[in-house]
Design a protein around this motif. Structure first.
Motif, PDB file in Angstrom:
ATOM      1  N   ALA A  45      46.328  15.035  64.757  1.00 46.92           N
ATOM      2  CA  ALA A  45      46.059  16.518  65.110  1.00 46.92           C
ATOM      3  C   ALA A  45      44.731  16.855  65.478  1.00 46.92           C
ATOM      4  O   ALA A  45      44.733  17.857  66.524  1.00 46.92           O
ATOM      5  N   LEU A  46      43.681  16.495  64.635  1.00 52.17           N
ATOM      6  CA  LEU A  46      42.386  17.117  64.923  1.00 52.17           C
ATOM      7  C   LEU A  46      41.562  16.193  65.851  1.00 52.17           C
ATOM      8  O   LEU A  46      40.397  16.532  66.272  1.00 52.17           O
ATOM      9  N   GLY A  47      41.811  14.883  66.211  1.00 53.99           N
ATOM     10  CA  GLY A  47      41.100  14.177  66.965  1.00 53.99           C
ATOM     11  C   GLY A  47      39.857  13.705  66.347  1.00 53.99           C
ATOM     12  O   GLY A  47      38.754  13.449  67.032  1.00 53.99           O
ATOM     13  N   VAL A  48      39.974  13.221  65.196  1.00 53.86           N
ATOM     14  CA  VAL A  48      38.818  12.732  64.361  1.00 53.86           C
ATOM     15  C   VAL A  48      39.189  11.182  64.067  1.00 53.86           C
ATOM     16  O   VAL A  48      40.355  10.740  64.340  1.00 53.86           O
ATOM     17  N   SER A  49      37.962  10.449  63.649  1.00 57.46           N
ATOM     18  CA  SER A  49      38.577   9.223  63.606  1.00 57.46           C
ATOM     19  C   SER A  49      39.225   8.831  61.805  1.00 57.46           C
ATOM     20  O   SER A  49      38.692   9.674  61.350  1.00 57.46           O
ATOM     21  N   ALA A  50      39.811   7.834  62.101  1.00 58.74           N
ATOM     22  CA  ALA A  50      40.184   7.554  60.949  1.00 58.74           C
ATOM     23  C   ALA A  50      39.379   7.536  59.623  1.00 58.74           C
ATOM     24  O   ALA A  50      39.804   7.765  58.626  1.00 58.74           O
ATOM     25  N   THR A  51      38.466   6.851  59.881  1.00 61.16           N
ATOM     26  CA  THR A  51      37.141   6.780  58.725  1.00 61.16           C
ATOM     27  C   THR A  51      37.024   8.032  58.256  1.00 61.16           C
ATOM     28  O   THR A  51      36.934   8.315  56.977  1.00 61.16           O
ATOM     29  N   THR A  52      36.730   8.885  59.278  1.00 65.63           N
ATOM     30  CA  THR A  52      36.286  10.317  58.611  1.00 65.63           C
ATOM     31  C   THR A  52      37.368  11.093  57.664  1.00 65.63           C
ATOM     32  O   THR A  52      37.010  11.467  56.708  1.00 65.63           O
ATOM     33  N   ALA A  53      38.774  11.042  58.255  1.00 66.55           N
ATOM     34  CA  ALA A  53      39.919  11.405  57.339  1.00 66.55           C
ATOM     35  C   ALA A  53      39.884  10.842  55.972  1.00 66.55           C
ATOM     36  O   ALA A  53      40.114  11.302  54.991  1.00 66.55           O
ATOM     37  N   MET A  54      39.765   9.395  56.062  1.00 66.43           N
ATOM     38  CA  MET A  54      40.137   8.747  54.737  1.00 66.43           C
ATOM     39  C   MET A  54      38.709   8.989  53.944  1.00 66.43           C
ATOM     40  O   MET A  54      39.054   9.071  52.669  1.00 66.43           O
ATOM     41  N   ARG A  55      37.615   9.090  54.346  1.00 67.90           N
ATOM     42  CA  ARG A  55      36.485   9.642  53.529  1.00 67.90           C
ATOM     43  C   ARG A  55      36.614  11.026  52.791  1.00 67.90           C
ATOM     44  O   ARG A  55      36.578  11.014  51.680  1.00 67.90           O
ATOM     45  N   TYR A  56      37.227  11.753  53.485  1.00 67.49           N
ATOM     46  CA  TYR A  56      37.553  13.085  52.729  1.00 67.49           C
ATOM     47  C   TYR A  56      38.571  12.882  51.989  1.00 67.49           C
ATOM     48  O   TYR A  56      38.733  13.320  50.824  1.00 67.49           O
ATOM     49  N   ALA A  57      39.527  12.073  52.148  1.00 68.25           N
ATOM     50  CA  ALA A  57      40.626  11.801  51.334  1.00 68.25           C
ATOM     51  C   ALA A  57      40.028  10.981  49.946  1.00 68.25           C
ATOM     52  O   ALA A  57      40.731  11.484  48.820  1.00 68.25           O
ATOM     53  N   GLU A  58      39.555  10.256  50.096  1.00 70.78           N
ATOM     54  CA  GLU A  58      38.941   9.452  49.112  1.00 70.78           C
ATOM     55  C   GLU A  58      38.049  10.316  48.128  1.00 70.78           C
ATOM     56  O   GLU A  58      38.139  10.327  46.812  1.00 70.78           O
ATOM     57  N   ARG A  59      37.373  11.419  48.582  1.00 67.75           N
ATOM     58  CA  ARG A  59      36.644  12.422  48.081  1.00 67.75           C
ATOM     59  C   ARG A  59      37.366  13.216  46.938  1.00 67.75           C
ATOM     60  O   ARG A  59      37.044  13.708  45.994  1.00 67.75           O
ATOM     61  N   VAL A  60      38.556  13.604  47.548  1.00 72.61           N
ATOM     62  CA  VAL A  60      39.456  14.395  46.550  1.00 72.61           C
ATOM     63  C   VAL A  60      40.440  13.404  45.659  1.00 72.61           C
ATOM     64  O   VAL A  60      41.131  14.033  44.892  1.00 72.61           O
ATOM     65  N   GLY A  61      40.310  12.133  46.011  1.00 67.05           N
ATOM     66  CA  GLY A  61      41.233  11.398  45.260  1.00 67.05           C
ATOM     67  C   GLY A  61      42.498  11.108  45.434  1.00 67.05           C
ATOM     68  O   GLY A  61      43.557  10.908  44.358  1.00 67.05           O
ATOM     69  N   THR A  62      42.770  11.454  46.637  1.00 66.61           N
ATOM     70  CA  THR A  62      44.435  11.336  47.432  1.00 66.61           C
ATOM     71  C   THR A  62      44.333   9.977  47.591  1.00 66.61           C
ATOM     72  O   THR A  62      43.660   9.176  48.160  1.00 66.61           O
ATOM     73  N   ASP A  63      45.720   9.528  47.721  1.00 67.43           N
ATOM     74  CA  ASP A  63      46.064   8.184  48.604  1.00 67.43           C
ATOM     75  C   ASP A  63      47.517   8.621  49.212  1.00 67.43           C
ATOM     76  O   ASP A  63      48.149   9.680  48.965  1.00 67.43           O
ATOM     77  N   ARG A  64      47.773   7.482  49.995  1.00 67.04           N
ATOM     78  CA  ARG A  64      49.049   7.630  50.770  1.00 67.04           C
ATOM     79  C   ARG A  64      50.350   8.154  49.964  1.00 67.04           C
ATOM     80  O   ARG A  64      51.427   8.739  50.371  1.00 67.04           O
ATOM     81  N   LEU A  65      50.348   7.533  48.665  1.00 69.88           N
ATOM     82  CA  LEU A  65      51.564   7.847  47.794  1.00 69.88           C
ATOM     83  C   LEU A  65      51.846   9.267  47.279  1.00 69.88           C
ATOM     84  O   LEU A  65      52.639   9.558  46.850  1.00 69.88           O
ATOM     85  N   ALA A  66      50.765   9.961  47.555  1.00 72.79           N
ATOM     86  CA  ALA A  66      50.600  11.481  47.183  1.00 72.79           C
ATOM     87  C   ALA A  66      51.202  12.489  47.957  1.00 72.79           C
ATOM     88  O   ALA A  66      51.431  13.506  47.768  1.00 72.79           O
ATOM     89  N   TYR A  67      51.767  11.927  49.269  1.00 75.38           N
ATOM     90  CA  TYR A  67      52.335  12.777  50.317  1.00 75.38           C
ATOM     91  C   TYR A  67      53.785  12.495  50.193  1.00 75.38           C
ATOM     92  O   TYR A  67      54.360  11.371  50.074  1.00 75.38           O
ATOM     93  N   PRO A  68      54.629  13.322  50.494  1.00 73.00           N
ATOM     94  CA  PRO A  68      56.141  13.237  50.626  1.00 73.00           C
ATOM     95  C   PRO A  68      56.333  12.421  51.776  1.00 73.00           C
ATOM     96  O   PRO A  68      55.450  12.387  52.728  1.00 73.00           O
ATOM     97  N   SER A  69      57.429  11.653  51.751  1.00 69.93           N
ATOM     98  CA  SER A  69      57.806  10.696  52.462  1.00 69.93           C
ATOM     99  C   SER A  69      58.289  11.428  53.717  1.00 69.93           C
ATOM    100  O   SER A  69      59.001  12.441  53.813  1.00 69.93           O
ATOM    101  N   THR A  70      58.046  10.985  55.115  1.00 72.84           N
ATOM    102  CA  THR A  70      58.646  11.643  56.079  1.00 72.84           C
ATOM    103  C   THR A  70      59.919  10.944  56.598  1.00 72.84           C
ATOM    104  O   THR A  70      60.553  11.309  57.665  1.00 72.84           O
TER     105      THR A  70
END
Length: 73
Positions: A45-70
């Motif tokens: 959606a924002l056109g940023v690298s996966a590394t950037t997005a994952m770095r922020y996700a790791e900072r808040v302690g989220t992982d992919r299991l924390a999101y509802p399934s699509t």
């Protein structure tokens, strides 16, 4: 002046003068976004690298299991 766009450099000078720290504000926005949406969706959606997005996700302690399934795989 109302109705006229401002140049990015003008905004960059005004925000700190009124007490808004743009970099800190942007970081907080990212931290909230990765709490609400999977990092992979943000990269698309924002056109940023996966590394950037994952770095922020790791900072808040989220992982992919924390999101509802699509339902997609």
């Amino acid at each position: 002046m109302p109705g006229r766009p401002m140049h990015v450099y003008a905004v960059a000078n005004i925000l700190p003068a009124i007490g808004i720290r743009p970099l800190a504000t942007r970081s907080r926005a990212w931290l909230q976004m990765v709490r609400d949406a999977p990092p992979a969706d943000l990269t698309d959606a924002l056109g940023v690298s996966a590394t950037t997005a994952m770095r922020y996700a790791e900072r808040v302690g989220t992982d992919r299991l924390a999101y509802p399934s699509t339902g997609k795989r």
